[in-house]
Scaffold this active site. Sequence first.
Site, PDB file in Angstrom:
ATOM      1  N   SER A 212     -10.220  -0.409   7.149  1.00  0.00           N
ATOM      2  CA  SER A 212      -9.527  -0.179   5.881  1.00  0.00           C
ATOM      3  C   SER A 212      -8.957  -1.428   5.237  1.00  0.00           C
ATOM      4  O   SER A 212      -8.645  -1.423   4.047  1.00  0.00           O
ATOM      5  CB  SER A 212      -8.403   0.847   6.065  1.00  0.00           C
ATOM      6  OG  SER A 212      -8.940   2.116   6.326  1.00  0.00           O
TER       7      SER A 212
ATOM      8  N   LYS B 231       0.821  -1.208   0.000  1.00  0.00           N
ATOM      9  CA  LYS B 231       0.000   0.000   0.000  1.00  0.00           C
ATOM     10  C   LYS B 231       0.856   1.260   0.000  1.00  0.00           C
ATOM     11  O   LYS B 231       1.966   1.279   0.543  1.00  0.00           O
ATOM     12  CB  LYS B 231      -0.918  -0.028   1.231  1.00  0.00           C
ATOM     13  CG  LYS B 231      -2.001   1.036   1.270  1.00  0.00           C
ATOM     14  CD  LYS B 231      -2.898   0.815   2.489  1.00  0.00           C
ATOM     15  CE  LYS B 231      -3.959   1.883   2.629  1.00  0.00           C
ATOM     16  NZ  LYS B 231      -4.812   1.665   3.815  1.00  0.00           N
TER      17      LYS B 231
ATOM     18  N   SER C  65      -9.649   1.887   3.121  1.00  0.00           N
ATOM     19  CA  SER C  65      -8.729   2.592   2.234  1.00  0.00           C
ATOM     20  C   SER C  65      -7.740   1.686   1.502  1.00  0.00           C
ATOM     21  O   SER C  65      -7.019   2.150   0.615  1.00  0.00           O
ATOM     22  CB  SER C  65      -7.940   3.629   3.039  1.00  0.00           C
ATOM     23  OG  SER C  65      -7.131   3.002   4.031  1.00  0.00           O
TER      24      SER C  65
END
Length: 488
Positions: A202, A103, A178
């Site tokens: 997330s 990420k 996210s």
Amino acid sequence: MGPMTAPRFAPDPSAADDGAAVPPALAPRAGAAEIAAAVRRGDVTAVAVVDAHLDRIAQRNGDLGALTVVFAERAREAASLVDAAVAAGSDPGPLAGVPISVKENIDLTWSATTNGWRGMAEAIPARDATIVRRLREAGAVPVARGNMPDFGMRWDTDNDVFGRTRNPWNPQRSAGGSSGGDAVSVATGMSAIGLGNDFGGSLRLPAYAAGVTGLRPSRGRVPRAAVTGYPVALTLQEFSVNGPMARSVDDIALALSLMQGRDADDPVSVDAPVVRDLPRRVGVVREVGTAVAPQVATGIERAAASLASAGWDVVDVEAPRLEEAAVLWRRLSCTDMLVSLDPAALGMPLGRSATAFLRDSTAAARPYDTAREYAEAWAQRAVVAADWRRLQADVPLILGPVSASRMREPDYDLGGQDAADDAWRDLWLTVAANFLGLPTLALPAGLGDDGMPAGVQLIGPLFAEDALFEAGRAIEAGVPPLPAPPAG
């Protein structure tokens, strides 16, 4: 960790090319453990595995926007070192040749750690995050970065730097956030493991949206970013954890075994104790603050039936002080966000959608105005946690929805205070786990009639990840396997 089992996915017709046989480790749904075992045996090379994933990235990522930076040459170079170790008779590690995505807010020296924000487009880290280093030392190969919203601040994945990540099952549904980029990458075979983090769902919400498995580990079990001289918001210290996404519970357990453990750079990190001899009892939560969609309820019933068939005692429970936990999480989080994400402190504004989300969410949440209110909110966490601990002494695992609703349309979390309230209310059970620091495993529970994955989450007591994995394997074995997402 328990016995290794095959991932619960239906056969993927794209695994063969013009009728030619494809080694199982090169198939789009091959699991991380399966890939590593084949590489270590010499059945397939790590370079071939990486090339197969790079081919899928070339085929899928243009439409999906899951991956922001692709490391084709560096990944091949890293894979060649794995192959050289195998050729020399050395063991390259339990993740030998396994492609991973990282990420955009986890340090990897191969590219900037942008946090999805243009203000950090040149922020190339000096060293890898501890979890990245540990997986690379185990033989894993980073192939790309996963997309995210600015600073991970939304329940959808979009930003002004890289654009939107689209749901591979249906582009008219959100990919979640996210960690949406890594979830979509794992779901479509572009990476075998995705590294993300979870401040308020997330990891688990994108896992639900994409039909993969995601773990929010116990607070402290997995190291986070190194703590330097720059102050970190208290809610980030207490609510946010790094964790893996993969296509099976076994691969999640394998990743956790390599990521976990005390890190000198993260004072919250610990060598977690082993939790044993918990009652094999699961409490099903059906009331989560808003109406649970019928197809979400069906997924919960499938999971509960699978657990019962595997010998678990399944009972109905109410999540203690659920609304209170969700409200406290939201108000504390928004209070800290107003300070830490102030454009005056950052030096430039957030992106357009992140600005709207911050405005709407903080207006709806009523951030704390005084130090006394803020302190009292933190003190109340112990009261909520005590009630959860008492329940989990008798009913250790809690089963319920990740989201009370099916995945909504893109940008569903924008559009004013009512939209912000609806998005948050769907996730009361999810954010309660963040508020309390508890380990939570999200995993698929078959396919809904709408063509989207169904999904559930299991919440355990602190450091009881092994119990989550045992129950998760029972769910995997009992629910219908997911097909591969549509090819577009």
